[in-house]
Design a protein around this motif. Structure first.
Motif, PDB file in Angstrom:
ATOM      1  N   PHE A 135      55.049  11.684  42.806  1.00 39.37           N
ATOM      2  CA  PHE A 135      54.667  11.246  44.147  1.00 39.37           C
ATOM      3  C   PHE A 135      54.729  12.420  45.120  1.00 39.37           C
ATOM      4  O   PHE A 135      55.430  13.400  44.882  1.00 39.37           O
ATOM      5  N   ASN A 136      54.012  12.284  46.222  1.00 34.79           N
ATOM      6  CA  ASN A 136      54.004  13.281  47.285  1.00 34.79           C
ATOM      7  C   ASN A 136      55.027  12.925  48.367  1.00 34.79           C
ATOM      8  O   ASN A 136      54.694  12.805  49.538  1.00 34.79           O
ATOM      9  N   GLY A 137      56.275  12.730  47.964  1.00 35.90           N
ATOM     10  CA  GLY A 137      57.330  12.476  48.935  1.00 35.90           C
ATOM     11  C   GLY A 137      57.684  11.023  49.164  1.00 35.90           C
ATOM     12  O   GLY A 137      58.552  10.731  49.979  1.00 35.90           O
ATOM     13  N   ASN A 138      57.049  10.098  48.458  1.00 31.99           N
ATOM     14  CA  ASN A 138      57.360   8.683  48.672  1.00 31.99           C
ATOM     15  C   ASN A 138      57.826   7.973  47.389  1.00 31.99           C
ATOM     16  O   ASN A 138      57.681   6.769  47.241  1.00 31.99           O
ATOM     17  N   ALA A 139      58.446   8.707  46.468  1.00 28.89           N
ATOM     18  CA  ALA A 139      58.920   8.119  45.212  1.00 28.89           C
ATOM     19  C   ALA A 139      59.960   7.028  45.466  1.00 28.89           C
ATOM     20  O   ALA A 139      59.922   5.971  44.831  1.00 28.89           O
ATOM     21  N   GLU A 140      60.877   7.250  46.405  1.00 28.20           N
ATOM     22  CA  GLU A 140      61.921   6.257  46.647  1.00 28.20           C
ATOM     23  C   GLU A 140      61.337   4.965  47.208  1.00 28.20           C
ATOM     24  O   GLU A 140      61.718   3.866  46.784  1.00 28.20           O
ATOM     25  N   VAL A 141      60.394   5.071  48.122  1.00 27.72           N
ATOM     26  CA  VAL A 141      59.747   3.881  48.683  1.00 27.72           C
ATOM     27  C   VAL A 141      58.998   3.140  47.581  1.00 27.72           C
ATOM     28  O   VAL A 141      59.100   1.916  47.462  1.00 27.72           O
ATOM     29  N   ALA A 142      58.262   3.874  46.758  1.00 31.24           N
ATOM     30  CA  ALA A 142      57.509   3.258  45.668  1.00 31.24           C
ATOM     31  C   ALA A 142      58.446   2.557  44.690  1.00 31.24           C
ATOM     32  O   ALA A 142      58.204   1.412  44.292  1.00 31.24           O
ATOM     33  N   PHE A 143      59.522   3.208  44.304  1.00 30.04           N
ATOM     34  CA  PHE A 143      60.424   2.623  43.323  1.00 30.04           C
ATOM     35  C   PHE A 143      61.230   1.460  43.885  1.00 30.04           C
ATOM     36  O   PHE A 143      61.579   0.537  43.147  1.00 30.04           O
ATOM     37  N   THR A 144      61.508   1.469  45.162  1.00 29.87           N
ATOM     38  CA  THR A 144      62.143   0.305  45.784  1.00 29.87           C
ATOM     39  C   THR A 144      61.198  -0.890  45.694  1.00 29.87           C
ATOM     40  O   THR A 144      61.610  -2.013  45.392  1.00 29.87           O
ATOM     41  N   PHE A 145      59.907  -0.635  45.908  1.00 33.00           N
ATOM     42  CA  PHE A 145      58.894  -1.684  45.754  1.00 33.00           C
ATOM     43  C   PHE A 145      58.824  -2.158  44.296  1.00 33.00           C
ATOM     44  O   PHE A 145      58.848  -3.359  44.019  1.00 33.00           O
ATOM     45  N   TYR A 146      58.756  -1.231  43.335  1.00 34.60           N
ATOM     46  CA  TYR A 146      58.673  -1.606  41.920  1.00 34.60           C
ATOM     47  C   TYR A 146      59.904  -2.411  41.509  1.00 34.60           C
ATOM     48  O   TYR A 146      59.810  -3.386  40.771  1.00 34.60           O
ATOM     49  N   LYS A 147      61.070  -2.013  41.998  1.00 34.98           N
ATOM     50  CA  LYS A 147      62.310  -2.744  41.705  1.00 34.98           C
ATOM     51  C   LYS A 147      62.235  -4.174  42.245  1.00 34.98           C
ATOM     52  O   LYS A 147      62.712  -5.113  41.608  1.00 34.98           O
ATOM     53  N   SER A 148      61.592  -4.353  43.412  1.00 32.57           N
ATOM     54  CA  SER A 148      61.468  -5.700  43.982  1.00 32.57           C
ATOM     55  C   SER A 148      60.579  -6.590  43.116  1.00 32.57           C
ATOM     56  O   SER A 148      60.747  -7.809  43.111  1.00 32.57           O
ATOM     57  N   VAL A 149      59.651  -5.997  42.384  1.00 36.40           N
ATOM     58  CA  VAL A 149      58.755  -6.774  41.518  1.00 36.40           C
ATOM     59  C   VAL A 149      59.377  -6.987  40.137  1.00 36.40           C
ATOM     60  O   VAL A 149      59.411  -8.101  39.628  1.00 36.40           O
ATOM     61  N   PHE A 150      59.896  -5.918  39.516  1.00 40.77           N
ATOM     62  CA  PHE A 150      60.431  -6.007  38.161  1.00 40.77           C
ATOM     63  C   PHE A 150      61.870  -6.502  38.107  1.00 40.77           C
ATOM     64  O   PHE A 150      62.315  -7.017  37.094  1.00 40.77           O
ATOM     65  N   GLY A 151      62.634  -6.294  39.187  1.00 41.09           N
ATOM     66  CA  GLY A 151      64.051  -6.611  39.176  1.00 41.09           C
ATOM     67  C   GLY A 151      64.842  -5.487  38.543  1.00 41.09           C
ATOM     68  O   GLY A 151      64.323  -4.419  38.244  1.00 41.09           O
TER      69      GLY A 151
END
Length: 149
Positions: free
Chosen positions: A10-26
């Motif tokens: 990612f271009n600086g937004n990996a944490e935001v993206a992974f927080t989103f993925y965690k909300s979907v996958f648990g």
């Protein structure tokens, strides 16, 4: 047997993206490290990058891990719209496929609406709001074949 686990940048937004993925996958992050954790005279880190993600790992299911990092500024930005690799999810049910497709595609761009495919699976493709491309598929015949081995 070897495992294949997607590793995305990612271009600086990996944490935001992974927080989103965690909300979907648990689940919980297995690891999260930041550039500042590895700063030294040979690998100096700017203040603007200190809290960016050096490595993050989110276990998904029993055997898979989705991993990522932010691309350091020194390496330049990568064009998120030119990445044509896809992360393929094989769901265990049509309901799970439906939930994952609509959860992950929220705010993104659906390329192929999830639906029954001509080849017999429940299939869809999209680019999420972070530019990552996904395939979601549920094939009821594939599951039976695994159980018959």
């Amino acid at each position: 047997m070897a495992q294949i686990n997607p590793y995305i940048h990612f271009n600086g937004n990996a944490e935001v993206a992974f927080t989103f993925y965690k909300s979907v996958f648990g689940g919980e992050f297995a690891m999260i490290s930041r550039f500042k954790d590895f700063s030294n005279p040979e690998f100096p880190i700017s203040e603007s990058e200190a809290n960016r993600i050096m490595h993050i790992a989110l276990p998904i299911g029993k055997h898979n891990v989705l991993m990522a990092s932010d691309t350091p500024e020194i390496m330049g930005k990568h064009n998120e719209n030119e990445t044509r690799s896809k992360i393929s999810i094989s769901a265990e049910s049509k309901e799970e496929a439906h939930q994952l497709f609509y959860g992950l595609s929220e705010g993104g761009n659906i390329e192929i609406q999830i639906n029954d495919s001509p080849w017999g699976s429940y299939f869809g493709m999209f680019r999420d709001k972070f530019g990552i491309e996904w395939i979601v598929d549920f094939d009821p015949n594939y599951k039976r074949n695994i159980n018959n081995k």
